[in-house]
Design a protein around this motif. Structure first.
Motif, PDB file in Angstrom:
ATOM      1  N   ASP A  45       6.251 -10.801   0.898  1.00 49.74           N
ATOM      2  CA  ASP A  45       5.381 -11.395   0.047  1.00 49.74           C
ATOM      3  C   ASP A  45       5.156 -12.743  -0.360  1.00 49.74           C
ATOM      4  OD1 ASP A  45       7.169 -12.266  -2.168  1.00 49.74           O
ATOM      5  OD2 ASP A  45       6.997 -10.553  -3.145  1.00 49.74           O
ATOM      6  N   GLU A 101       6.174  -1.237  -6.790  1.00 51.60           N
ATOM      7  CA  GLU A 101       6.642  -2.530  -6.954  1.00 51.60           C
ATOM      8  C   GLU A 101       7.781  -2.561  -8.171  1.00 51.60           C
ATOM      9  OE1 GLU A 101       3.064  -4.771  -6.873  1.00 51.60           O
ATOM     10  OE2 GLU A 101       3.175  -5.166  -4.747  1.00 51.60           O
ATOM     11  N   ARG A 120       1.093  -8.557  -0.488  1.00 53.18           N
ATOM     12  CA  ARG A 120       2.374  -8.082   0.040  1.00 53.18           C
ATOM     13  C   ARG A 120       2.070  -7.117   1.074  1.00 53.18           C
ATOM     14  NH1 ARG A 120       1.475  -9.124  -5.017  1.00 53.18           N
ATOM     15  NH2 ARG A 120       0.387  -7.151  -5.457  1.00 53.18           N
TER      16      ARG A 120
END
Length: 166
Positions: A128, A96, A26
């Protein structure tokens, strides 16, 4: 036309395209352009084990005047400072979780024309392998979900305690 300013900032700061480097899962980037303060770009590159937080902060330059015309030189080259720190997995997990809990991947932009106001433009990019790419832009956001995610990145920076947030 909506993103000329941000695109120009990315070029000035020599920012790479938002791609997933090999071994990276990511990448997140926050572009923060404030009316009366230095521009900043904060990029978090995350792998399964560790992350790297890269912060680029504009170094304000005095206005240079052209001697003959006695007018400001409007094309100075941007100077900036780069700070890079390693971020452990627990910080990445917390960030996240904020993204997921605040439903950032499903948020949309409001493209209604607005007058230009003093304040700050907040642009958050996420990339991502699952969701691909998502971008959100706000002007001096009051949206708490979006704001909380961006503030998390700001607070990770080296000089966060000195920054005026608006």
């Amino acid at each position: 036309m909506k993103f000329i300013w941000e695109s120009h900032s990315l070029k000035e700061f020599n920012e790479p395209k938002l791609i997933l480097p090999q071994g990276t899962n990511r990448v997140y980037r926050f572009i923060w352009t404030r009316s009366f303060h230095e521009k900043m770009i904060i990029r978090l590159v995350a792998s399964e084990e560790i992350g790297t937080l890269i912060t680029k902060t504009e170094i304000k330059q005095p206005i240079q005047y052209e001697r003959r015309k006695k007018q400001p030189n409007t094309q100075p080259k941007l100077k900036f400072r780069v700070d890079s720190i390693q971020v452990d997995r627990s910080i990445i997990n917390e960030f996240e979780s904020l993204i997921n809990n605040n439903e950032i991947w499903s948020m949309t932009n409001n493209w209604q024309p607005t007058a230009i106001h003093d304040g700050a433009n907040w642009l958050l990019e996420l990339k991502d392998s699952t969701h691909d790419y998502h971008m959100l832009k706000r002007h001096s956001p009051r949206d708490q979900k979006f704001r909380e995610v961006c503030l998390f990145l700001i607070k990770l920076t080296k000089d966060s305690h000195k920054l005026e947030i608006y």
